[in-house]
Design an enzyme around this catalytic site. Structure first.
Site, PDB file in Angstrom:
ATOM      1  N   GLY A 238       0.771  -1.249   0.000  1.00  0.00           N
ATOM      2  CA  GLY A 238       0.000   0.000   0.000  1.00  0.00           C
ATOM      3  C   GLY A 238       0.791   1.281   0.000  1.00  0.00           C
ATOM      4  N   PRO A 293       4.637  -5.074  -0.806  1.00  0.00           N
ATOM      5  CA  PRO A 293       4.588  -3.889  -1.666  1.00  0.00           C
ATOM      6  C   PRO A 293       4.505  -4.266  -3.144  1.00  0.00           C
ATOM      7  CG  PRO A 293       6.848  -4.323  -1.036  1.00  0.00           C
ATOM      8  CD  PRO A 293       5.999  -5.366  -0.337  1.00  0.00           C
ATOM      9  N   GLY A 294       3.698  -3.544  -3.888  1.00  0.00           N
ATOM     10  CA  GLY A 294       3.636  -3.722  -5.338  1.00  0.00           C
ATOM     11  C   GLY A 294       4.071  -2.430  -5.998  1.00  0.00           C
ATOM     12  N   CYS A 362     -13.263   3.648 -28.466  1.00  0.00           N
ATOM     13  CA  CYS A 362     -14.565   4.295 -28.645  1.00  0.00           C
ATOM     14  C   CYS A 362     -15.292   4.488 -27.317  1.00  0.00           C
ATOM     15  CB  CYS A 362     -15.405   3.470 -29.607  1.00  0.00           C
ATOM     16  SG  CYS A 362     -14.581   3.337 -31.192  1.00  0.00           S
ATOM     17  N   GLU A 363     -14.732   5.303 -26.454  1.00  0.00           N
ATOM     18  CA  GLU A 363     -15.359   5.668 -25.187  1.00  0.00           C
ATOM     19  C   GLU A 363     -14.870   7.060 -24.821  1.00  0.00           C
ATOM     20  OE1 GLU A 363     -16.367   3.394 -22.133  1.00  0.00           O
ATOM     21  OE2 GLU A 363     -16.046   1.438 -23.073  1.00  0.00           O
ATOM     22  N   TYR A 391       0.277  -1.655 -12.226  1.00  0.00           N
ATOM     23  CA  TYR A 391      -1.129  -1.688 -12.623  1.00  0.00           C
ATOM     24  C   TYR A 391      -1.341  -1.041 -14.001  1.00  0.00           C
ATOM     25  CZ  TYR A 391      -1.245  -2.717  -7.675  1.00  0.00           C
ATOM     26  OH  TYR A 391      -0.986  -3.268  -6.447  1.00  0.00           O
TER      27      TYR A 391
HETATM   28  N1  LLP Z   1      -1.477  -6.933  -0.635  1.00  0.00           N
HETATM   29  C1  LLP Z   1      -2.785  -7.065  -0.920  1.00  0.00           C
HETATM   30  C2  LLP Z   1      -3.586  -7.994  -0.145  1.00  0.00           C
HETATM   31  C3  LLP Z   1      -3.358  -6.280  -1.936  1.00  0.00           C
HETATM   32  O1  LLP Z   1      -4.654  -6.398  -2.192  1.00  0.00           O
HETATM   33  C4  LLP Z   1      -2.553  -5.370  -2.663  1.00  0.00           C
HETATM   34  C5  LLP Z   1      -3.123  -4.546  -3.749  1.00  0.00           C
HETATM   35  C6  LLP Z   1      -1.182  -5.293  -2.345  1.00  0.00           C
HETATM   36  C7  LLP Z   1      -0.684  -6.082  -1.327  1.00  0.00           C
HETATM   37  C8  LLP Z   1      -0.254  -4.373  -3.083  1.00  0.00           C
HETATM   38  O2  LLP Z   1      -0.606  -3.042  -2.900  1.00  0.00           O
HETATM   39  P1  LLP Z   1       0.392  -1.865  -3.389  1.00  0.00           P
HETATM   40  O3  LLP Z   1       1.654  -1.976  -2.573  1.00  0.00           O
HETATM   41  O4  LLP Z   1       0.674  -2.062  -4.822  1.00  0.00           O
HETATM   42  O5  LLP Z   1      -0.358  -0.628  -3.119  1.00  0.00           O
HETATM   43  N2  LLP Z   1      -5.217  -1.189  -9.530  1.00  0.00           N
HETATM   44  C9  LLP Z   1      -5.090  -0.195  -8.488  1.00  0.00           C
HETATM   45  C10 LLP Z   1      -4.434  -0.748  -7.251  1.00  0.00           C
HETATM   46  C11 LLP Z   1      -5.119  -1.975  -6.704  1.00  0.00           C
HETATM   47  C12 LLP Z   1      -4.438  -2.561  -5.501  1.00  0.00           C
HETATM   48  C13 LLP Z   1      -4.980  -3.918  -5.193  1.00  0.00           C
HETATM   49  N3  LLP Z   1      -4.361  -4.581  -4.082  1.00  0.00           N
HETATM   50  C14 LLP Z   1      -4.349   1.005  -9.057  1.00  0.00           C
HETATM   51  O6  LLP Z   1      -4.000   1.009 -10.236  1.00  0.00           O
HETATM   52  O7  LLP Z   1      -4.150   1.985  -8.354  1.00  0.00           O
END
Ligand code: LLP
Length: 432
Positions: A238, A293-294, A362-363, A391
């Site tokens: 997050g 972390p993503g 087309c949106e 993402y």
């Molecule tokens: N752990 C869990 C259980 C999650 O659901 C997520 C993301 C993460 C870790 C990784 O979160 P991060 O570190 O990347 O914030 N598509 C959206 C974001 C969706 C996040 C979903 N879950 C966007 O483009 O902003």
């Protein structure tokens, strides 16, 4: 930080002029910097040194196998949410023993696959799921390692689509109820309680919600520790990144000053701030810490390169129509997200004009910027949609029967194709 900068009037990623990548592979094209990804991983790892910890990269952010391999080689584990993600991690050389399997709707096949591969743990989100995992593990004569996902009811102050830690969200088990579910888990013969997990949302730009969530869950964990052989506490992912940098706002001089660009691209919530808020309370708990972390690792490490197809002046607006669309990068359409748009050829002057940058889909929702002040962009010009490493491709689709773009990984002076562009035949291959 990130590794995109102007040099000799051209946008570079590390030591590679981005124009070279588009000459070879066309547009739309995703380009990632390996150096940025590894730098972010190592800085987070170093900040957490006082803790026994494992960084489990959230595969959903960007699941290209080349990126998974980069992180696996650096020592990362993985946060997976499907059988497909587990398959990708294994194909990339990642270890199942370092995979935590999350998600509210795991299928029987996915649970079987994860048990067969001996994943590190299942993050369980409901009693019904717990019972299923127990049943499937029994059929296999195995014990399933689990953590329950606690929903701490904390407001992460982020977009409602990516907020997960409030009681009204579908995620996790309510804090006041979770002890009872652990009791139930302890009675299930094929379940092995290993940990506690939470994740409060994504793109969080303040350390306070993380600290608040840990503080709220700590009494529960200390109580559970007395009863069960808990090994770990996963605090989820997050951590937010910067989407608006100096690239758009400054003068030409500003743009050319690499150091200043790097400085303004430091995170709003720095890794240091994040660690400062969580390390002490987590040390006091005394369990191994897992993080998921993503975006932090890959978000600023990627751009989507696109070429201007047409410029259309209407009575009200000027539209710059580019060859990337919402099917390639859906974040602006879905979350009203901001992505910086930077010309690949450094603009000569400081003039700006107000334009909408739109795709061919087309949106009316198919836009990357509306009424944005940008340097003039002409037919044939290349532009980079910044901070598209997380993402971006991962959420791409074939909408409007548009083939998936190609992906390129830059490592110093080298760049290599890590996913070829889809062809027309690819579009219909699975149909029968
Ligand atoms: N752990 C869990 C259980 C999650 O659901 C997520 C993301 C993460 C870790 C990784 O979160 P991060 O570190 O990347 O914030 N598509 C959206 C974001 C969706 C996040 C979903 N879950 C966007 O483009 O902003």
């Amino acid at each position: 930080m990130h590794s995109f900068h102007y040099r000799n009037g051209e946008l570079y990623c590390e030591e590679v002029a981005l124009r070279r990548a588009t000459d070879e592979f066309g547009t739309p094209l995703y380009v990632y910097s390996a150096g940025t990804i590894l730098d972010h991983y190592r800085r987070l790892d170093a900040a957490l040194l006082p803790l026994d910890h494992l960084i489990c990269y959230a595969v959903k952010a960007n699941s290209n196998r080349a990126i998974l391999k980069l992180l696996a080689d650096a020592g990362a584990g993985f946060d997976i949410v499907s059988g497909g993600e587990l398959y990708r991690v294994l194909k990339a050389g990642g270890a199942a023993a370092k995979c935590t399997f999350a998600g509210v709707g795991k299928s029987r096949e996915e649970i079987e696959y994860a048990l067969d591969e001996h994943v590190h743990s299942f993050n369980v989100e409901s009693e019904a799921e717990l019972e299923w995992i127990d049943r499937i593990a029994r059929e296999k004569g195995l014990k399933a390692p689990i953590a329950l996902r606690v929903n701490p009811d904390v407001d992460a102050g982020t977009h409602r689509y990516v907020s997960t830690g409030r009681s009204e969200n579908k995620f996790g088990i309510a804090l006041h109820h979770v002890a009872a579910v652990y009791e139930k888990a302890a009675r299930l013969p094929n379940i092995e309680i290993r940990g506690v997990q939470m994740h409060i949302g994504s793109q969080i730009t303040d350390a306070a919600p993380f600290a608040e969530a840990i503080a709220k869950v700590t009494p529960l964990i200390l109580e559970l520790k007395e009863r069960y052989p808990l090994e770990f506490f996963s605090v989820g992912g997050g951590i937010g990144i910067v989407y608006e940098s100096s690239f758009a706002s400054g003068s030409r001089d500003w743009w050319s000053e690499k150091d200043r660009v790097a400085a303004t691209m430091t995170l709003p919530l720095t890794i240091h701030d994040y660690a400062a808020a969580i390390v002490a309370p987590l040390r006091a708990i005394g369990l191994r810490v897992l993080l998921e972390p993503g975006r932090l690792l890959v978000g600023n490490a990627g751009v989507l390169l696109t070429r201007v197809r047409y410029v259309k002046q209407t009575e009200h607006k000027k539209f710059v129509i580019v060859d990337a669309g919402m099917n390639d990068l859906i974040r602006p359409a879905l979350y009203q997200s901001y992505h910086e748009i930077v010309p690949v050829r450094e603009p000569a002057g400081t003039e700006r004009e107000s334009v909408d940058v739109v795709g061919p889909v087309c949106e009316s929702g198919d836009f990357f910027a509306q009424d944005r002040e940008l340097p003039e962009m002409k037919e044939g010009d290349l532009a980079a949609l910044m901070s598209a490493g997380a993402y971006g491709f991962a959420m791409a689709s074939n909408y409007n029967s548009r083939p998936f773009p190609a992906e390129v990984l830059v490592q110093g002076e080298r760049f290599s194709l890590i996913r070829r562009r889809q062809t027309m035949e690819d579009l219909v291959r699975e149909e029968c």
